[in-house]
Design a protein around this motif. Sequence first.
Motif, PDB file in Angstrom:
ATOM      1  N   SER A   3     -45.723  -6.883 -43.580  1.00 41.48           N
ATOM      2  CA  SER A   3     -45.492  -8.221 -43.025  1.00 41.48           C
ATOM      3  C   SER A   3     -44.344  -8.854 -43.799  1.00 41.48           C
ATOM      4  O   SER A   3     -44.374  -8.886 -45.028  1.00 41.48           O
ATOM      5  CB  SER A   3     -46.741  -9.096 -43.156  1.00 41.48           C
ATOM      6  N   GLU A  34     -44.396  -6.526 -39.045  1.00 41.16           N
ATOM      7  CA  GLU A  34     -44.426  -7.774 -38.294  1.00 41.16           C
ATOM      8  C   GLU A  34     -43.550  -8.770 -39.043  1.00 41.16           C
ATOM      9  O   GLU A  34     -43.470  -8.726 -40.274  1.00 41.16           O
ATOM     10  CB  GLU A  34     -45.846  -8.315 -38.128  1.00 41.16           C
ATOM     11  N   ASN A  81     -51.180 -16.094 -43.138  1.00 38.42           N
ATOM     12  CA  ASN A  81     -51.271 -15.686 -41.737  1.00 38.42           C
ATOM     13  C   ASN A  81     -50.699 -14.294 -41.482  1.00 38.42           C
ATOM     14  O   ASN A  81     -50.619 -13.860 -40.337  1.00 38.42           O
ATOM     15  CB  ASN A  81     -50.549 -16.713 -40.859  1.00 38.42           C
ATOM     16  N   ALA A  82     -50.293 -13.614 -42.543  1.00 33.61           N
ATOM     17  CA  ALA A  82     -49.782 -12.246 -42.416  1.00 33.61           C
ATOM     18  C   ALA A  82     -50.950 -11.264 -42.428  1.00 33.61           C
ATOM     19  O   ALA A  82     -51.929 -11.462 -43.131  1.00 33.61           O
ATOM     20  CB  ALA A  82     -48.821 -11.933 -43.555  1.00 33.61           C
ATOM     21  N   SER A  83     -50.839 -10.203 -41.653  1.00 34.37           N
ATOM     22  CA  SER A  83     -51.936  -9.236 -41.552  1.00 34.37           C
ATOM     23  C   SER A  83     -51.583  -7.873 -42.137  1.00 34.37           C
ATOM     24  O   SER A  83     -52.369  -6.933 -42.031  1.00 34.37           O
ATOM     25  CB  SER A  83     -52.341  -9.070 -40.079  1.00 34.37           C
ATOM     26  N   ASP A  85     -50.640  -4.689 -44.791  1.00 30.78           N
ATOM     27  CA  ASP A  85     -51.209  -4.127 -46.017  1.00 30.78           C
ATOM     28  C   ASP A  85     -50.355  -4.499 -47.225  1.00 30.78           C
ATOM     29  O   ASP A  85     -50.810  -4.458 -48.363  1.00 30.78           O
ATOM     30  CB  ASP A  85     -51.281  -2.599 -45.904  1.00 30.78           C
ATOM     31  N   CYS A  87     -46.944  -7.441 -48.123  1.00 33.89           N
ATOM     32  CA  CYS A  87     -46.188  -8.571 -47.580  1.00 33.89           C
ATOM     33  C   CYS A  87     -44.918  -8.789 -48.389  1.00 33.89           C
ATOM     34  O   CYS A  87     -44.953  -8.765 -49.624  1.00 33.89           O
ATOM     35  CB  CYS A  87     -47.021  -9.852 -47.622  1.00 33.89           C
ATOM     36  N   ARG A 159     -51.433  -6.124 -50.731  1.00 36.94           N
ATOM     37  CA  ARG A 159     -52.407  -7.062 -50.184  1.00 36.94           C
ATOM     38  C   ARG A 159     -53.293  -7.666 -51.280  1.00 36.94           C
ATOM     39  O   ARG A 159     -53.614  -8.856 -51.233  1.00 36.94           O
ATOM     40  CB  ARG A 159     -53.264  -6.345 -49.133  1.00 36.94           C
ATOM     41  N   ASP A 163     -53.736 -11.624 -51.891  1.00 38.96           N
ATOM     42  CA  ASP A 163     -55.045 -12.267 -51.887  1.00 38.96           C
ATOM     43  C   ASP A 163     -55.290 -13.023 -53.193  1.00 38.96           C
ATOM     44  O   ASP A 163     -55.910 -14.096 -53.190  1.00 38.96           O
ATOM     45  CB  ASP A 163     -56.150 -11.232 -51.664  1.00 38.96           C
ATOM     46  N   SER A 303     -48.826 -15.601 -32.220  1.00 37.56           N
ATOM     47  CA  SER A 303     -49.310 -14.380 -32.862  1.00 37.56           C
ATOM     48  C   SER A 303     -48.490 -13.186 -32.406  1.00 37.56           C
ATOM     49  O   SER A 303     -48.011 -13.141 -31.264  1.00 37.56           O
ATOM     50  CB  SER A 303     -50.784 -14.173 -32.521  1.00 37.56           C
ATOM     51  N   GLU A 305     -49.723 -10.411 -31.824  1.00 38.78           N
ATOM     52  CA  GLU A 305     -50.545  -9.627 -30.907  1.00 38.78           C
ATOM     53  C   GLU A 305     -51.063 -10.463 -29.745  1.00 38.78           C
ATOM     54  O   GLU A 305     -51.090 -10.028 -28.615  1.00 38.78           O
ATOM     55  CB  GLU A 305     -51.741  -9.027 -31.667  1.00 38.78           C
TER      56      GLU A 305
END
Length: 316
Positions: A3, A34, A81-83, A85, A87, A159, A163, A303, A305
Amino acid sequence: MLSVVLPAYNEEKMLAKAAGTISSVLEEAAIPYELVFVNDGSRDGTWAEIEKAAAGNPHIAGIHFSRNFGKEAAIFAGLANASGDCCAVMDCDLQHPPEALVEMYRLWEQGYEVIEGVKRSRGRESVMHRASAGLFYRMISKAVGIDMSRASDFKLMDRKAVDALLALPEKNAFFRALSSWIGYKTASVEFDVQEREAGESKWSTWSLVKYAVTNIVAFSSVPMQLVTVAGVLVFIFAMIMGVQTLAKFFMGHAVEGFTTVILLILIIGSVIMISLGIIGYYISKIYEEVKGRPRYLISKRISAERRTDEGEKRLD
């Protein structure tokens, strides 16, 4: 998946270029990705450009703030808001070279968890801007205890590191320093700052000063310690003046008082006022933290997706 978080403030002229260039680089390197553009209350057509880019590329997501909350808030909103693994954070003006993302990603695949983008050169700058930037980095390096002279917001993080950053409770966060403070296995990638192709830099001398003061206070208590140091220095000065005055008094050569008293009042008064200003600034930041207001408000979202335009409020 990678991301890429891209804070954007009044970047309508560069947004399409950034989306196309970064996508091309990552697709050529066969890196799943993304792009998360964060519109930080822009006053131009930045959001419209994000919507247009997202309509033509399913890998693009967009976040629209209700107003301008600042670059740090935009970075944290993008990370939240990033998904992916991992960023990455980079500037929307392409002064951070997209090609370096590939090198960072390969280092992440080797097991590194925080890959720092380190400036090899700063590009073309005016003498005044270079001097103010140099002063800014010296101030902030001394205050936070981390060498920030070549540091940047251009980073790629695993990730677990993302987090860890998002779990930190403070609202006034300094991303550039906190990403080093959290630790984890770190590597660095050197890059040359690229020339901006369109638009104008958002960093004036005054904005750099404000950015430095805000982030030094957010990350370090050094200014508060300077108050104590100033108090000790004034006390030593007062002791010296006191001894000198008493010595001349007992020798029968009393010092005329008006000039001495005025100087002492001005010096001590200045130190007191500066100290109160520093303490007051820290108290104001404590007040902001205690109120518990959200770091940012999102009014629209696209989004990568499933695209929606629902208004919402995030409490992180």
